[in-house]
Enzyme design. Structure first.
Site, short mmCIF file in Angstrom:
data_model
loop_
_atom_site.label_atom_id
_atom_site.label_comp_id
_atom_site.label_asym_id
_atom_site.label_seq_id
_atom_site.Cartn_x
_atom_site.Cartn_y
_atom_site.Cartn_z
N THR A 88 -8.11 75.89 45.67
CA THR A 88 -7.21 75.00 46.39
C THR A 88 -5.95 75.72 46.88
O THR A 88 -5.44 75.41 47.96
CB THR A 88 -6.81 73.80 45.51
N LYS B 108 -28.59 38.01 76.47
CA LYS B 108 -28.02 39.31 76.83
C LYS B 108 -27.30 39.22 78.16
O LYS B 108 -27.85 38.66 79.11
CB LYS B 108 -29.13 40.35 76.92
N SER C 3 -39.79 23.01 79.09
CA SER C 3 -40.21 24.05 78.14
C SER C 3 -41.17 25.04 78.76
O SER C 3 -41.90 24.72 79.70
CB SER C 3 -40.88 23.39 76.94
N ARG D 191 -23.39 68.30 45.64
CA ARG D 191 -24.00 67.19 44.90
C ARG D 191 -24.33 65.97 45.77
O ARG D 191 -24.99 65.04 45.34
CB ARG D 191 -23.10 66.78 43.73
C1 UD1 Z 1 -8.58 69.97 41.43
C2 UD1 Z 1 -7.34 70.39 40.68
C3 UD1 Z 1 -7.28 69.63 39.37
C4 UD1 Z 1 -7.29 68.14 39.62
C5 UD1 Z 1 -8.50 67.77 40.46
C6 UD1 Z 1 -8.42 66.33 40.89
C7 UD1 Z 1 -6.95 72.71 41.29
C8 UD1 Z 1 -7.07 74.11 40.87
N1 UD1 Z 1 -7.39 71.79 40.42
O1 UD1 Z 1 -9.68 70.38 40.65
O2 UD1 Z 1 -6.09 69.95 38.66
O3 UD1 Z 1 -7.31 67.45 38.39
O4 UD1 Z 1 -8.55 68.57 41.65
O5 UD1 Z 1 -9.60 65.98 41.54
O6 UD1 Z 1 -6.46 72.42 42.35
N2 UD1 Z 1 -11.11 72.76 48.41
C9 UD1 Z 1 -11.02 73.48 49.59
N3 UD1 Z 1 -11.09 74.82 49.54
C10 UD1 Z 1 -11.24 75.50 48.37
C11 UD1 Z 1 -11.34 74.75 47.18
C12 UD1 Z 1 -11.25 73.38 47.23
O7 UD1 Z 1 -10.88 72.90 50.67
O8 UD1 Z 1 -11.30 76.73 48.40
C13 UD1 Z 1 -11.05 71.29 48.47
C14 UD1 Z 1 -12.35 70.70 48.03
O9 UD1 Z 1 -13.18 70.43 49.16
C15 UD1 Z 1 -11.94 69.41 47.38
C16 UD1 Z 1 -10.55 69.72 46.84
O10 UD1 Z 1 -10.09 70.86 47.54
O11 UD1 Z 1 -11.79 68.37 48.29
C17 UD1 Z 1 -10.51 69.92 45.35
O12 UD1 Z 1 -11.27 71.06 45.04
P1 UD1 Z 1 -12.14 71.14 43.74
O13 UD1 Z 1 -12.72 72.49 43.66
O14 UD1 Z 1 -13.04 69.98 43.66
O15 UD1 Z 1 -11.01 71.05 42.63
P2 UD1 Z 1 -11.21 70.45 41.19
O16 UD1 Z 1 -11.92 71.45 40.37
O17 UD1 Z 1 -11.75 69.09 41.24
#
Ligand code: UD1
Ligand code: CA
Length: 458
Positions: free
Chosen positions: A83, A353, A407, A19
Site C-alpha cells: 500500500t 413499444k 378482438s 479470490r
Molecule cells: C491493509 C492494511 C491493514 C488494514 C487493512 C484493512 C497495510 C500494509 N495494511 O491490509 O493495516 O487493517 O488494509 O483492510 O496497508 N493495493 C494496491 N497496491 C498494492 C497493494 C495494495 O493498490 O501494491 C490496494 C489493494 O488493491 C487493496 C488495498 O490496497 O484495495 C489494501 O491492500 P491489501 O493488500 O488488501 O492490504 P491488507 O493486507 O488488507
C-alpha cells in the site's frame, strides 16, 4: 500568497482480487449495479476537491474504460509492492499543503461524511489522521497501538504482530488523511523489512506519532470500512446497501411489504403513501408519484410513474412514462418510449413499444402495440397486433379518439384508423378505416360435412 488547503483523494485500486475468480477486475464488480470503485469515486467527489487520483494496476484498461469521470487522474502501479508503494506512484502529484485522503477501490460503502471527518480532524497540529474501528474478531487486520494515555503510537500488521498485540481489537481500516509534505517525507522512509516484504503505508502512522501528531477517528459503522475480497463479502455488502436504500424509501413515505425484498440499483424517488410489494427491482432513474402501488415481482427501469398509478404483479417497465391513475399488468411489458396518458389501462400479456396510449384508453389483453399514436377513449380488443415491421422498416399506426377495435385484429402499418371508427373482430386492416363507420374484413365461414377427426395410427 498562501492557497487554501487542497483536498486530494487517492484511491488504491491496483490489487488483483484473485479470490473473486473473475476475468473482471475486482474493483469493477458491482454493488447495486454500479462498480465498487465508482461508489468510492462518488464518495470522494463530495469532498470539495478538484481531482481524484486512482492508482490502478490489474485490468488497467478495463478499469479506465468503466470509470469515466473527468475528475480522475490515473496513475499506474505496474507491480504491487504494498500500500505504501501504491501511494508512492502518485508522489509527484502531491503538493506540500495538500490534505491527502487515502481510500480503497474495494471498500465501496465508505461515506463522504466519514472521509470529511478525517479531513476535519487534520488540524494545524496534526499531520496524520487514521480511521480505525473496533472489531470483535480483528483477525487479518492491522492492529492500532496506543500508549497508556490512549495516544496512537503506530500500527502493526497481523503477520508482524506478537501474541499480545494480536489481542488488540482496535484495527486499522486503511483510510487516512495526511498532510502532503509530511506524507511525502514518510513515503521516502518506507522500507520492506517486514513479514510480507511490502512497503506498508501503515508504517507512516508510527513515523507521524514520533513527531507527536497523529489523530484517530473511530468508525462505528463497520460496513463502511468493510473490504470485498470474494463474492460472499460482495453479496453481504449488497444486502447492507439495499437495506439502507429500503430504510431511506420508508423514511420518504413508501411502505415496503418487506424491506429485505426490494432491490434498488440506481436512483428511486418516491412520493407519499407509495406501496411496494415484495421482489420489486428498480434500476436506473425511476420516480414514483404519490400513492403509486407497485405489486410483487415488478422490474422497473428509467421510468416515471405518476400519482395513483397501479402496477400489477410481474410487470416489466423500461424507459416508459405512466400517467396518473393508470393501471398496468399483471404481466405487462412497457418498452422504451411507451407513454400512457392519464387513466390509461394496459392489461395482462400486453406489450407496448414506442407508442402513446391516450387518456382513458384501454388495451386490456394479449396485444402488441408498437409505433402507434393512439387517441383518447380507445378500446383495443384482446389479441390485437400492430404489424409495424415489414422486415426492413418500422411503420406507424395512428388510431383516433373513440375508436373501438374488435378482438384479434391486425393493423398493418402504415395505417390510420379514424376517429370513432369501429373495427370488426378478426379483421386485417391494411387501408385507412374511415371515421364513425364499421370496417371489417371477413372470410366466409364454411362447414365441411362428413369430415372426420384423424385417428391415431397403431
Ligand atoms: C491493509 C492494511 C491493514 C488494514 C487493512 C484493512 C497495510 C500494509 N495494511 O491490509 O493495516 O487493517 O488494509 O483492510 O496497508 N493495493 C494496491 N497496491 C498494492 C497493494 C495494495 O493498490 O501494491 C490496494 C489493494 O488493491 C487493496 C488495498 O490496497 O484495495 C489494501 O491492500 P491489501 O493488500 O488488501 O492490504 P491488507 O493486507 O488488507
Ligand atoms: Ca485486504
Amino acid at each position: 500568497m498562501e492557497g487554501a488547503m487542497r483536498i486530494l483523494p487517492i484511491i488504491l485500486a491496483a490489487g488483483q482480487g484473485t479470490r473473486m475468480r473473475s476475468s473482471l477486475p475486482k474493483v469493477l464488480h458491482p454493488i447495486a449495479g454500479k462498480p465498487m470503485l465508482e461508489h468510492v469515486v462518488e464518495a470522494c467527489c463530495q469532498l470539495n476537491n478538484e481531482k481524484i487520483v486512482i492508482i490502478y494496476g490489474h485490468g488497467g484498461e478495463q478499469v479506465q474504460e468503466a470509470i469515466t469521470y473527468p475528475i480522475v487522474d490515473w496513475v499506474l502501479q505496474k507491480e504491487q509492492k504494498g500500500t505504501g508503494h501504491a501511494v508512492v506512484q502518485a508522489f509527484d502529484m502531491i503538493k506540500d499543503d495538500d490534505c491527502v485522503v487515502i481510500a480503497y477501490g474495494d471498500v465501496p460503502l465508505i461515506k463522504a461524511h466519514t472521509l470529511q471527518q478525517l479531513v476535519t480532524a487534520l488540524d494545524e497540529a496534526t499531520d496524520l489522521v487514521v480511521l480505525t474501528t473496533i472489531l470483535a474478531n480483528p483477525t487479518n487486520y492491522g492492529r492500532i497501538l496506543r500508549d497508556v494515555n490512549g495516544k496512537v503510537l503506530g500500527n502493526v500488521e497481523e503477520k508482524d504482530a506478537d501474541d499480545q498485540q494480536c489481542l488488540i481489537n482496535e484495527v486499522n481500516t486503511g483510510f487516512m488523511a495526511a498532510r502532503g509534505k509530511a506524507l511525502k517525507s514518510w513515503l521516502q522512509q518506507l522500507d520492506p523489512n517486514n513479514a510480507q516484504n511490502e512497503y506498508y503505508l501503515t508504517d507512516c502512522i508510527a513515523m507521524a506519532a514520533s513527531t507527536g501528531s497523529v489523530n484517530a477517528v473511530v468508525c462505528t459503522d463497520i460496513n463502511e470500512v468493510q473490504g470485498v475480497n470474494d463474492r460472499i463479502q460482495q453479496a453481504q455488502l449488497e444486502r447492507v446497501y439495499q437495506q439502507e436504500q429500503a430504510f431511506n424509501l420508508m423514511r420518504s413515505g413508501a411502505s415496503l411489504a418487506d424491506p429485505s425484498r426490494i432491490d434498488v440499483r440506481g436512483e428511486l424517488t418516491v412520493g407519499q403513501d407509495v406501496k411496494i410489494d415484495v421482489n420489486a427491482v428498480f434500476t436506473g432513474k425511476v420516480t414514483l408519484g404519490d400513492r403509486v402501488s407497485i405489486a410483487a415481482g415488478c422490474v422497473i427501469s428509467d421510468s416515471d410513474i405518476a400519482d395513483d398509478a397501479i402496477i400489477k404483479p410481474h410487470s416489466v417497465i423500461e424507459s416508459a412514462v405512466v400517467g396518473k391513475h393508470c393501471q398496468v399488468g399483471p404481466f405487462a411489458r412497457l418498452r422504451p418510449e411507451a407513454v400512457l396518458c392519464d387513466y390509461a389501462k394496459v392489461g395482462n400479456y400486453v406489450e407496448v413499444k414506442k407508442s402513446t396510449i391516450g387518456l382513458h384508453s384501454k388495451v386490456s389483453h394479449l396485444s402488441y402495440i408498437g409505433d402507434t399514436v393512439m387517441g383518447d377513449h380507445v378500446n383495443i380488443g384482446a389479441g390485437t397486433i400492430t404489424c409495424n415491421y415489414d422486415g426492413k422498416n418500422k411503420h406507424q399506426t395512428v388510431i383516433g379518439d373513440d375508436v373501438f377495435v374488435g378482438s384479434s385484429t391486425q393493423l398493418v402499418a402504415p395505417v390510420v384508423v379514424k376517429k370513432g371508427a369501429t373495427i370488426g373482430a378478426g379483421s386485417t386492416i391494411r387501408k385507412e378505416a374511415p371515421a364513425d363507420k364499421l370496417t371489417l374484413t371477413r372470410n366466409k365461414q364454411i362447414t365441411i360435412n362428413g369430415w372426420e377427426r384423424p385417428i391415431k395410427k397403431s
